[in-house]
Design a protein around this motif. Structure first.
Motif, PDB file in Angstrom:
ATOM      1  N   UNK A 101      62.640   1.606  83.963  1.00 39.03           N
ATOM      2  CA  UNK A 101      61.509   1.096  83.177  1.00 39.03           C
ATOM      3  C   UNK A 101      60.183   1.409  83.872  1.00 39.03           C
ATOM      4  N   UNK A 102      60.144   1.221  85.184  1.00 36.92           N
ATOM      5  CA  UNK A 102      58.921   1.501  85.950  1.00 36.92           C
ATOM      6  C   UNK A 102      58.606   2.994  85.942  1.00 36.92           C
ATOM      7  N   UNK A 103      59.633   3.829  86.048  1.00 36.31           N
ATOM      8  CA  UNK A 103      59.423   5.279  86.015  1.00 36.31           C
ATOM      9  C   UNK A 103      58.966   5.725  84.629  1.00 36.31           C
ATOM     10  N   UNK A 104      59.493   5.091  83.598  1.00 36.21           N
ATOM     11  CA  UNK A 104      59.048   5.403  82.237  1.00 36.21           C
ATOM     12  C   UNK A 104      57.553   5.119  82.099  1.00 36.21           C
ATOM     13  N   UNK A 105      57.120   3.971  82.594  1.00 36.18           N
ATOM     14  CA  UNK A 105      55.699   3.623  82.544  1.00 36.18           C
ATOM     15  C   UNK A 105      54.864   4.624  83.335  1.00 36.18           C
ATOM     16  N   UNK A 106      55.346   5.016  84.504  1.00 37.25           N
ATOM     17  CA  UNK A 106      54.630   6.012  85.312  1.00 37.25           C
ATOM     18  C   UNK A 106      54.435   7.307  84.526  1.00 37.25           C
ATOM     19  N   UNK A 107      55.498   7.814  83.930  1.00 38.87           N
ATOM     20  CA  UNK A 107      55.386   9.091  83.221  1.00 38.87           C
ATOM     21  C   UNK A 107      54.601   8.957  81.925  1.00 38.87           C
ATOM     22  N   UNK A 108      54.566   7.779  81.333  1.00 40.21           N
ATOM     23  CA  UNK A 108      53.686   7.557  80.177  1.00 40.21           C
ATOM     24  C   UNK A 108      52.228   7.667  80.608  1.00 40.21           C
ATOM     25  N   UNK A 109      51.916   7.105  81.761  1.00 37.70           N
ATOM     26  CA  UNK A 109      50.545   7.215  82.287  1.00 37.70           C
ATOM     27  C   UNK A 109      50.203   8.664  82.614  1.00 37.70           C
ATOM     28  N   UNK A 110      51.153   9.381  83.203  1.00 35.82           N
ATOM     29  CA  UNK A 110      50.913  10.792  83.518  1.00 35.82           C
ATOM     30  C   UNK A 110      50.647  11.584  82.242  1.00 35.82           C
ATOM     31  N   UNK A 111      51.441  11.331  81.207  1.00 29.94           N
ATOM     32  CA  UNK A 111      51.262  12.041  79.925  1.00 29.94           C
ATOM     33  C   UNK A 111      49.922  11.706  79.283  1.00 29.94           C
ATOM     34  N   UNK A 174      58.809   3.906  93.170  1.00 31.41           N
ATOM     35  CA  UNK A 174      57.951   4.458  92.112  1.00 31.41           C
ATOM     36  C   UNK A 174      56.629   4.957  92.700  1.00 31.41           C
ATOM     37  N   UNK A 175      56.130   4.271  93.720  1.00 32.80           N
ATOM     38  CA  UNK A 175      54.927   4.736  94.410  1.00 32.80           C
ATOM     39  C   UNK A 175      55.155   6.101  95.042  1.00 32.80           C
ATOM     40  N   UNK A 176      56.341   6.300  95.618  1.00 32.67           N
ATOM     41  CA  UNK A 176      56.671   7.599  96.215  1.00 32.67           C
ATOM     42  C   UNK A 176      56.728   8.700  95.150  1.00 32.67           C
ATOM     43  N   UNK A 177      57.254   8.356  93.972  1.00 41.79           N
ATOM     44  CA  UNK A 177      57.304   9.343  92.886  1.00 41.79           C
ATOM     45  C   UNK A 177      55.886   9.672  92.427  1.00 41.79           C
ATOM     46  N   UNK A 178      55.032   8.658  92.297  1.00 46.99           N
ATOM     47  CA  UNK A 178      53.639   8.886  91.923  1.00 46.99           C
ATOM     48  C   UNK A 178      52.945   9.754  92.968  1.00 46.99           C
ATOM     49  N   UNK A 179      53.260   9.532  94.240  1.00 45.62           N
ATOM     50  CA  UNK A 179      52.691  10.349  95.305  1.00 45.62           C
ATOM     51  C   UNK A 179      53.159  11.790  95.237  1.00 45.62           C
ATOM     52  N   UNK A 180      54.444  11.980  94.899  1.00 42.22           N
ATOM     53  CA  UNK A 180      54.978  13.341  94.761  1.00 42.22           C
ATOM     54  C   UNK A 180      54.273  14.066  93.620  1.00 42.22           C
ATOM     55  N   UNK A 181      54.030  13.365  92.514  1.00 40.50           N
ATOM     56  CA  UNK A 181      53.285  13.977  91.412  1.00 40.50           C
ATOM     57  C   UNK A 181      51.858  14.303  91.844  1.00 40.50           C
ATOM     58  N   UNK A 182      51.215  13.373  92.535  1.00 43.32           N
ATOM     59  CA  UNK A 182      49.829  13.583  92.967  1.00 43.32           C
ATOM     60  C   UNK A 182      49.693  14.860  93.787  1.00 43.32           C
ATOM     61  N   UNK A 183      50.682  15.145  94.614  1.00 41.09           N
ATOM     62  CA  UNK A 183      50.621  16.341  95.458  1.00 41.09           C
ATOM     63  C   UNK A 183      50.676  17.634  94.646  1.00 41.09           C
ATOM     64  N   UNK A 184      51.178  17.565  93.409  1.00 40.16           N
ATOM     65  CA  UNK A 184      51.239  18.771  92.575  1.00 40.16           C
ATOM     66  C   UNK A 184      49.903  19.105  91.933  1.00 40.16           C
ATOM     67  N   UNK A 215      51.327  -1.898  90.321  1.00 42.95           N
ATOM     68  CA  UNK A 215      51.776  -1.942  91.716  1.00 42.95           C
ATOM     69  C   UNK A 215      50.699  -2.609  92.574  1.00 42.95           C
ATOM     70  N   UNK A 216      51.106  -3.228  93.654  1.00 40.42           N
ATOM     71  CA  UNK A 216      50.141  -3.802  94.579  1.00 40.42           C
ATOM     72  C   UNK A 216      49.511  -2.688  95.417  1.00 40.42           C
TER      73      UNK A 216
END
Length: 322
Positions: A101-111, A174-184, A215-216
Motif C-alpha cells: 500500500x505504501x509503495x502504491x502511494x509512492x508510485x502514485x506520487x511519482x506518476x 519505502x524511504x529507500x525505494x524513494x531514494x533509489x528513484x531520486x538517484x535516477x 513519512x517522518x
C-alpha cells in the motif's frame, strides 16, 4: 496581546486554506491508477521443491545467474541459514500488504510529478543480508531484499556496525525505494564544492518530502528519532560551524567523509562529535532546499532539480532555526 487578537484569525485562515489545498492534492494523487505488481519470489522459493527450480528460472531468469547449475539452487532449498532467512522475513512482513500500500502511494506520487515514468515490477527476495544493495531499481524492475529490514537488533546483524544496522528496519523500506528513484533523476554535480554536494543530497531528501509526505523526517533521512532531534536542535550551531570555517565553497574531498558519507557520527573535530549523527551535511542541504521551495513556490519540481546549488542557495535566503 492586541497583535494576537488582530492577526491570529487571519493566520489561522491562511493555515486552514493551506491544509485544505494539501488534502485536495493528496486526494487527487490517490486516485491515479497504477499497475504495481509485487511478486513474492522469497515465498515462492521457500515453498518450491527441486523439480520446480526450472519453473522459477523461467519466471525469474534475472535471479538465476547462468554460471550456477541447478544443483546450487536445489542445495539452497535445504540450507538451514536460507530457511531461517525466509522464516524471519515471513515473521516481519507477513503478506506484505502494508508495504504494498505504501509503495502504491509512492508510485502514485511519482506518476503525478513525472507522468512519463513507467512503474516497475516489484520482486521481493532474500539477499543473504547484502545491505548495500537492499533496494535495486532499474527501468522495469524493483528488487527488494527483505532480509535487510528485520530491525536493528536482529541477530542476523550482530556483526554489522551499529550505525548501519539501525537503518535495517522495515520502517525505512519505502524511504529507500524513494531514494533509489531520486538517484535516477537527481544528477550528481560536476561542481566540486561542499555546498554543491550538500544541495545534491538536499534535493534527494526534498523529493522524499514530495513523494512520501506521510513519512517522518527521521524515516526520510534514515535517522533514529533521537538523531533527528539532535540535528533539529543543533541546526544553528552546525550552520555557524560551516560558515565560520568557510567550508561551503571548499573543494576538500575529506568533507564528504566528515559530513556527507554514512558514518557513526559527523566529524566536527570537537567534543560533541560522539553525540552527533552522521551525514549532517545532507541534513543541512535539505534545509536549504526546503527554504528555497518555501520562498519560490512558482518553481516546478523538475526545474528545481536542474538548478545549480549557488542559485538555489542565494534564492533560498536560508537562515537556520534558532
Amino acid at each position: 496581546m492586541k497583535w494576537v487578537q488582530k492577526y491570529f484569525p487571519s493566520l489561522l485562515f491562511i493555515l486552514l486554506i493551506s491544509c485544505g489545498e494539501d488534502n485536495t492534492l493528496e486526494q487527487e494523487i490517490a486516485k491515479i491508477p497504477i499497475d504495481l505488481k509485487i511478486e513474492r519470489f522469497d515465498r515462492e522459493f521457500a515453498q518450491a521443491g527441486p523439480d520446480q527450480i526450472p519453473v522459477l528460472k523461467s519466471k525469474y531468469p534475472y535471479l538465476f545467474p547462468k554460471q550456477f547449475p541447478d544443483s546450487v539452487w536445489v542445495a539452497k532449498l535445504t540450507d538451514t541459514i536460507q530457511q531461517e532467512l525466509l522464516s524471519e522475513v515471513d515473521k516481519a512482513f507477513g503478506d506484505f500488504r502494508e508495504q504494498e500500500s505504501e509503495l502504491t502511494s509512492l508510485f502514485q506520487h511519482i506518476k503525478y510529478y513525472f507522468p512519463k515514468y513507467k512503474v516497475p515490477k516489484g520482486i521481493t527476495l532474500t539477499s543473504e543480508v547484502q545491505y548495500e544493495n537492499r533496494v535495486v531499481l532499474s527501468d522495469s524492475l524493483l528488487l527488494l531484499g527483505l532480509d535487510n529490514y528485520l530491525g536493528q537488533d536482529h541477530h542476523f546483524y550482530r556483526s554489522i556496525s551499529r550505525y548501519i544496522a539501525q537503518g535495517l528496519d522495515k520502517k525505512f523500506l519505502v524511504s529507500d525505494v524513494a531514494g533509489a528513484f531520486a538517484k535516477t533523476i537527481n544528477h550528481y554535480p560536476r561542481n566540486r564544492t561542499f555546498l554543491s554536494r550538500m544541495v545534491y543530497y538536499g534535493k534527494e531528501l526534498y523529493l522524499k518530502d514530495i513523494l512520501i509526505p506521510n513519512a517522518t523526517d527521521a524515516q526520510k533521512i534514515n535517522y533514529l528519532d533521537t538523531e533527528m532531534e539532535w540535528a533539529t536542535t543543533n541546526e544553528e550551531q552546525i550552520w555557524r560551524y560551516f560558515v565560520e570555517r568557510e567550508l561551503l565553497y571548499s573543494t576538500e574531498s575529506a568533507l564528504d567523509r566528515r559530513f556527507l558519507d554514512p558514518a557513526p557520527f559527523s566529524k566536527f573535530q570537537l567534543e560533541l562529535d560522539s553525540e552527533s549523527p552522521g551525514r549532517l551535511g545532507r541534513y543541512m542541504g535539505w534545509q536549504i532546499i526546503r527554504a528555497f521551495a518555501q520562498r519560490n513556490p512558482g518553481v516546478a519540481l523538475v526545474e528545481l532539480l536542474d538548478m545549480p546549488a549557488d542559485e538555489i542557495f542565494k534564492k533560498s535566503n536560508y537562515k537556520p532555526k534558532k
